[in-house]
Enzyme design. Sequence first.
Site, PDB file in Angstrom:
ATOM      1  CB  CYS A  17      16.881   4.071 -33.871  1.00 53.18           C
ATOM      2  SG  CYS A  17      18.415   4.884 -33.347  1.00 53.18           S
ATOM      3  CB  CYS A  56      19.393   9.250 -35.654  1.00 47.77           C
ATOM      4  SG  CYS A  56      20.345   8.155 -34.578  1.00 47.77           S
ATOM      5  CB  CYS A 115      19.084   4.434 -36.958  1.00 49.97           C
ATOM      6  SG  CYS A 115      18.100   5.963 -36.899  1.00 49.97           S
ATOM      7  CB  CYS A 168      15.545   7.491 -34.671  1.00 50.20           C
ATOM      8  SG  CYS A 168      16.607   8.480 -33.620  1.00 50.20           S
TER       9      CYS A 168
END
Length: 315
Positions: free
Chosen positions: A43, A70, A73, A39
Amino acid sequence: MPVDAARIVNECHWASVVDRDAAADGGFVYAVMTTGVYCRPSCAARRPNRANVRFYASGAEAEAAGFRPCQRCRPNDAPLEARQAALIERACRLIEAAQTAPSLDALARSVGLGPSHFHRLFKALTGVTPKAYALAHRRARLRDRLSASRSVTEAIYDAGFNSSGRFYAEAPHALGMTPSAFRLGGVDAEIRFAVGDCSFGCILVAASAKGVCAVFLSDQRDALVRALQDRFPRATLLGGDPGSRTPGGAGRRLRRTAGNRHGPAARHSRNRVPASRVDGVARHSVRRHDQLCRTRATHRRAEGRSRRRGRLRGQ
């Protein structure tokens, strides 16, 4: 990198993750061992256990270690602010290209957002609503068409108006004078203008007795005065210096003195006129806007009380 230095860097990265620091986005990514994803530092996902977190300099390094990006994000994409700005820019181009202003729902669908979210985002990034942006663009197109079209009727439909009645109802607010006078270069009009500084450089605002008729932006003050004279060569222009009058047809004299720091254009550009002196247009607009807001707020409160009474009676 020495072990202690690496530990210090990792602790700094962890502090950014805890704070969801958007300023750290692009500097590193963090991966979570238990989920197998990596991430951005900002995030919004639930904070992972520190023991399960690994840091990598880039998404490519995280993917090489077996992690996947991810979906929340989207660390491989541009930052959220840049993506949002691109969406709103696309919506602005759609408004400008359309002959008739698109509806809010159509604009929202075109950029893949819900109507309410799109409306809030558009106003946050541009400072105006989509409807106000479309209206401002149509008015600018109207001014351009009036100068280039062979007749007022041709300019009406080229600018996107569906009927002449709607056009003539809006013309005083869009032009600050009658369409015929605007098309003829401001004939017999007296126009007051002010030049000042803004975040975009220099700005000139001009208004007749009927309303604002021109707003110009430029890096050079003298260029603004020349642009106003080019737009209204047959009008009487009144600048910041009360003794400076530029009668209609005096365009050549204004252009000769525009580069002279002692000429009338220089005097106009050095003086700033308060908004209240541009025929009170700005002050009047603010007052009307405040009255409208108060009226709408009163109606909303009354409707709310009526709905509450109706629910109580239903019980």
